[in-house]
Design an enzyme around this catalytic site. Structure first.
Site, PDB file in Angstrom:
ATOM      1  N   ASP A  86      41.116  42.372  33.506  1.00 40.22           N
ATOM      2  CA  ASP A  86      41.399  43.815  33.816  1.00 40.22           C
ATOM      3  C   ASP A  86      40.355  44.634  33.016  1.00 40.22           C
ATOM      4  O   ASP A  86      39.583  45.285  33.477  1.00 40.22           O
ATOM      5  CB  ASP A  86      42.637  44.129  33.098  1.00 40.22           C
ATOM      6  CG  ASP A  86      43.820  43.698  33.568  1.00 40.22           C
ATOM      7  OD1 ASP A  86      44.672  44.336  34.617  1.00 40.22           O
ATOM      8  OD2 ASP A  86      44.019  42.426  33.821  1.00 40.22           O
ATOM      9  N   THR A 154      48.562  42.683  37.708  1.00 42.32           N
ATOM     10  CA  THR A 154      48.355  41.864  36.478  1.00 42.32           C
ATOM     11  C   THR A 154      49.259  40.972  36.096  1.00 42.32           C
ATOM     12  O   THR A 154      48.982  39.690  35.991  1.00 42.32           O
ATOM     13  CB  THR A 154      47.962  42.787  35.343  1.00 42.32           C
ATOM     14  OG1 THR A 154      46.940  43.683  35.617  1.00 42.32           O
ATOM     15  CG2 THR A 154      47.499  41.939  34.179  1.00 42.32           C
ATOM     16  N   GLY A 251      52.141  44.488  42.609  1.00 45.03           N
ATOM     17  CA  GLY A 251      51.013  45.411  43.115  1.00 45.03           C
ATOM     18  C   GLY A 251      51.150  46.473  44.010  1.00 45.03           C
ATOM     19  O   GLY A 251      51.736  46.241  45.191  1.00 45.03           O
ATOM     20  N   LYS A 255      51.296  45.962  48.138  1.00 45.23           N
ATOM     21  CA  LYS A 255      52.550  46.459  48.986  1.00 45.23           C
ATOM     22  C   LYS A 255      51.987  47.379  50.261  1.00 45.23           C
ATOM     23  O   LYS A 255      52.572  47.396  51.248  1.00 45.23           O
ATOM     24  CB  LYS A 255      53.310  47.043  47.863  1.00 45.23           C
ATOM     25  CG  LYS A 255      54.155  45.956  47.277  1.00 45.23           C
ATOM     26  CD  LYS A 255      55.210  46.746  46.337  1.00 45.23           C
ATOM     27  CE  LYS A 255      55.008  47.280  45.048  1.00 45.23           C
ATOM     28  NZ  LYS A 255      54.910  45.984  44.262  1.00 45.23           N
TER      29      LYS A 255
HETATM   30  N1  LIG Z   1      57.584  50.309  34.293  1.00 47.23           N
HETATM   31  C1  LIG Z   1      56.216  49.899  34.322  1.00 47.23           C
HETATM   32  N2  LIG Z   1      55.413  49.861  33.202  1.00 47.23           N
HETATM   33  C2  LIG Z   1      53.966  49.537  33.300  1.00 47.23           C
HETATM   34  N3  LIG Z   1      53.400  49.525  34.323  1.00 47.23           N
HETATM   35  C3  LIG Z   1      54.109  49.575  35.651  1.00 47.23           C
HETATM   36  C4  LIG Z   1      55.672  49.772  35.503  1.00 47.23           C
HETATM   37  N4  LIG Z   1      56.011  49.906  36.842  1.00 47.23           N
HETATM   38  C5  LIG Z   1      54.913  49.705  37.734  1.00 47.23           C
HETATM   39  N5  LIG Z   1      53.939  49.468  36.900  1.00 47.23           N
HETATM   40  C6  LIG Z   1      52.408  49.553  37.224  1.00 47.23           C
HETATM   41  O1  LIG Z   1      52.252  49.627  38.638  1.00 47.23           O
HETATM   42  C7  LIG Z   1      51.478  48.596  39.268  1.00 47.23           C
HETATM   43  C8  LIG Z   1      52.480  48.220  40.564  1.00 47.23           C
HETATM   44  O2  LIG Z   1      53.485  47.608  39.819  1.00 47.23           O
HETATM   45  P1  LIG Z   1      54.665  46.540  40.759  1.00 47.23           P
HETATM   46  O3  LIG Z   1      53.417  45.255  40.869  1.00 47.23           O
HETATM   47  O4  LIG Z   1      55.605  46.147  39.583  1.00 47.23           O
HETATM   48  O5  LIG Z   1      54.951  47.207  41.958  1.00 47.23           O
HETATM   49  C9  LIG Z   1      51.188  47.675  38.612  1.00 47.23           C
HETATM   50  O6  LIG Z   1      49.901  48.153  38.026  1.00 47.23           O
HETATM   51  P2  LIG Z   1      48.891  46.854  37.091  1.00 47.23           P
HETATM   52  O7  LIG Z   1      49.358  45.755  37.501  1.00 47.23           O
HETATM   53  O8  LIG Z   1      47.463  47.444  37.533  1.00 47.23           O
HETATM   54  O9  LIG Z   1      49.351  47.379  35.596  1.00 47.23           O
HETATM   55  C10 LIG Z   1      52.369  47.856  37.191  1.00 47.23           C
HETATM   56  O10 LIG Z   1      51.945  47.543  36.042  1.00 47.23           O
HETATM   57 MG   LIG Z   2      48.194  47.505  34.225  1.00 50.02          MG
HETATM   58 MG   LIG Z   3      45.813  47.351  36.760  1.00 53.34          MG
END
Ligand SMILES: Nc1ncnc2c1ncn2[C@@H]1O[C@H](COP(=O)(O)O)[C@@H](OP(=O)(O)O)[C@H]1O
Ligand SMILES: [Mg+2]
Ligand SMILES: [Mg+2]
Ligand SMILES: [Mg+2]
Length: 341
Positions: A86, A154, A251, A255
């Site tokens: 990252d 991530t 992600g 999705k």
């Molecule tokens: N409760 C939470 N706290 C922090 N980040 C979140 C979160 N819910 C979703 N996200 C962020 O939104 C993105 C998609 O989430 P998800 O994969 O759960 O659908 C991810 O981005 P990153 O991986 O870039 O941080 C994730 O970290």
């Molecule tokens: Mg993140």
């Molecule tokens: Mg990210």
């Protein structure tokens, strides 16, 4: 002897003139391509350049995984992770964007600033056939905000679910997402022999590339949602739209790719967890192919430079051909109100 000397000299002269003509040919070609990209208006130039930048960031992400030392740290809470990938990808993306477009406003997920290492070489920028909608022909750098997620998914990256990972570069002006780049560095990684990685790009109201649009099946209703950031409100919202199947994957970029490739009908995420860098590029790509992305109450997400980073009112998106209002009307008031509070 004399004859040998002459033929040696002649061979060298021929070789040298061949090398000079090759150099001249390539220098002219390079200049022609540079002139083409310099003459393009800002939006297609920014999209073309961001494709090369995202590809380069994807290579850094793969390099770090193959070396095995991910350097994982937690950010706001235990499920909010950050890795060396990252951090390095963000430095490369921001440094390269700043070098090529010094006046645009860039907002990245991580704290890392752009560095001068790993700047994308101009020769790696391909001039893509990108259509600029007429209203953006005269767009200026000062009017553009770029939302950067150097590595989306991530949590899944750290768990080896590598095809969930994307690099997201979203281009906005006047609060609207108008261009997007989604690079999937591990696309095809389970199909050795096929090209590794792909990059999808778009301009909203213009065109898109790097992916083939497919409709989801008409006899089912498949919903995609978070795999690693669930909650009871998230699950209530998913259940309320009566899915025939739920795909829990990582992600926001990944999705939205499922929606574009006909593998899911809707992306439902009733949580304040997603940020603008998660949704700007995916929204621009989805809208370019005829889909819709807004918050869980159907309100457009603003992408101005001073908009709050957090999408506190959730995310709801549908594939092209799926009626957004019909899905929105099934989301219960208590879910919408939970996110407004
Ligand atoms: N409760 C939470 N706290 C922090 N980040 C979140 C979160 N819910 C979703 N996200 C962020 O939104 C993105 C998609 O989430 P998800 O994969 O759960 O659908 C991810 O981005 P990153 O991986 O870039 O941080 C994730 O970290
Ligand atoms: Mg993140
Ligand atoms: Mg990210
Ligand atoms: Mg993200």
């Amino acid at each position: 002897m004399l004859f040998n000397d002459y033929s040696y000299l002649l061979r060298n002269i021929l070789m040298l003139s061949y090398l000079i003509s090759c150099y001249t040919f390539h220098a002219k070609l390079y200049k022609k391509l540079r002139n083409r990209i310099v003459k393009m208006s800002l939006l297609p130039r920014l999209v073309s350049t961001s494709v090369a930048i995202a590809d380069h960031a994807g290579k850094l992400i793969r390099d770090i995984m193959s070396k095995g030392d991910l350097g994982i740290v937690t950010k706001e809470h235990a499920k909010d992770l950050q890795t060396k990938a990252d951090r390095n990808a963000q430095k490369c993306i921001i440094g390269s964007l700043q070098k090529h477009f010094p006046k645009i406003k860039i907002i990245g997920e991580e704290e890392e600033e752009g560095t001068s290492d790993n700047i994308v070489d101009p020769s790696s920028i391909k001039v893509l056939d990108i259509k600029c909608p007429p209203e953006y022909e005269n767009l200026k750098e000062e009017e553009v905000v770029v939302w950067v997620d150097p590595l989306d998914g991530t949590a899944e990256y750290t768990e080896g679910l590598l095809d969930h990972v994307t690099v997201l570069i979203g281009i906005a002006t006047g609060g609207k997402a108008i261009g997007g780049i989604i690079h999937q560095p591990y696309y095809n990684y389970q199909n050795p022999g096929s090209p590794l990685g792909r990059t999808i790009w778009s301009t909203v109201g213009g065109n898109f590339g790097g992916i083939t649009l497919q409709s989801p099946p008409s006899d089912s209703f498949i919903v995609t949602t978070t795999r690693s950031h669930s909650s009871s409100t998230v699950n209530d919202a998913v259940a309320s739209v009566n899915p025939t199947q739920v795909l829990r994957v990582g992600g926001a970029g990944h999705k939205v790719l499922l929606l574009i490739e006909g593998k899911a009908h809707a992306y439902v995420f009733a949580s304040p967890g997603c940020k603008k860098w998660d949704t700007c590029a995916p929204q621009a790509v989805l809208e370019a192919v005829g889909g819709t992305l807004a918050d869980i109450s159907g309100v457009p997400i603003p992408y101005d430079a001073d908009a709050p980073h957090r999408n506190s009112t959730g995310v709801l998106a549908v594939a092209s051909g799926v009626n957004f209002t019909e899905v929105l009307n099934k989301i219960p008031e208590h879910v919408k109100n939970n996110l407004k509070a």
